[in-house]
Scaffold this active site. Sequence first.
Site, short mmCIF file in Angstrom:
data_model
loop_
_atom_site.label_atom_id
_atom_site.label_comp_id
_atom_site.label_asym_id
_atom_site.label_seq_id
_atom_site.Cartn_x
_atom_site.Cartn_y
_atom_site.Cartn_z
N GLY A 60 0.44 -1.63 0.15
CA GLY A 60 0.07 0.14 0.20
C GLY A 60 0.95 1.39 -0.06
O GLY A 60 0.50 2.30 0.13
N TRP A 62 2.25 3.01 -2.08
CA TRP A 62 1.76 3.54 -3.18
C TRP A 62 0.62 4.50 -3.05
O TRP A 62 0.37 6.14 -2.98
CB TRP A 62 1.77 3.36 -4.96
N ASP A 80 -5.49 -5.60 -6.04
CA ASP A 80 -3.85 -6.77 -5.60
C ASP A 80 -4.72 -7.64 -5.15
O ASP A 80 -5.19 -8.14 -5.34
CB ASP A 80 -3.21 -6.03 -4.50
N ASP A 96 -7.23 -11.30 -9.34
CA ASP A 96 -6.10 -11.33 -9.38
C ASP A 96 -6.10 -10.77 -11.16
O ASP A 96 -7.36 -10.81 -11.54
CB ASP A 96 -5.93 -12.82 -9.98
N ASP A 121 2.82 -1.23 -10.18
CA ASP A 121 3.69 -2.08 -9.83
C ASP A 121 3.53 -3.30 -9.79
O ASP A 121 4.58 -3.78 -9.46
CB ASP A 121 3.91 -0.75 -8.93
N LYS A 161 5.17 -0.52 -14.20
CA LYS A 161 6.92 -1.13 -13.87
C LYS A 161 6.87 -1.94 -15.03
O LYS A 161 6.13 -2.81 -15.30
CB LYS A 161 6.60 -1.96 -12.63
#
Length: 210
Positions: A60, A62, A80, A96, A121, A161
Amino acid sequence: MARSKSSQRWLKSHFDDEYVKRAQREGYRSRAVYKLEEIQQKDRLLRPGMTLVDLGAAPGGWSQYAARLLQGKGRILALDILPMQPLVGVEFLTGDFTESEPVDLLMELLGDDRVDLVMSDMAPNISGMDAVDQPRSMYLAELAVDFAANVLRKGGDLLFKAFQGEGFDALVKGLRSQYQQVKVRKPRASRPRSREVYVLARHYRAVDMS
Ligand SMILES: C[S@@+](CC[C@H](N)C(=O)[O-])C[C@H]1O[C@@H](n2cnc3c(N)ncnc32)[C@H](O)[C@@H]1O
């Protein structure tokens, strides 16, 4: 339970890490926050009033940082595969991202809201085998790019990312036609040995649906 030598080494270097110490001192949940902070200082992505989606948000850091900058104005939707402790100002979904149900739910939560920023990320569990890790991480990056194309408003931004390697250059090249500007950032908090980078695609052109 006895830890292996390599995991002992990892734990020691993790807790010696200046960013881990700083995160503990400053009340952030992860060292990852300093990657976003550096990008924010350079690129000014976050601002009060915006709607943003944080993919791969746990634990958490970010989302915490974004919530501070939004000052209670705007919307943060986070997702997440792992559960995350609640954060004030953050709507969190466990799911997911490679499956359709959590993504549909995210879209449902968004309703008619267009998104100003999608940030991801997400990273797969690293096996250490490049032939396995690279395609897995490219897949997550591609899913984030597709999602952004569905939810961003015209002029919106995407930060994700990725790992430099097979497929990376082609993905970045493809973004250049969808966004006015595409940059690759390597924040100081991203470990120098890692091929991890952050792709920042700005000012989504949006497809004309008419
Ligand atoms: C580097 S961590 C994110 C750290 C986070 N930005 C922070 O500041 O605390 C990567 C996250 O991606 C998540 N992730 C990996 N694969 C995922 C997937 N398929 N769907 C959703 N989340 C995923 C992992 O569970 C992990 O929490």
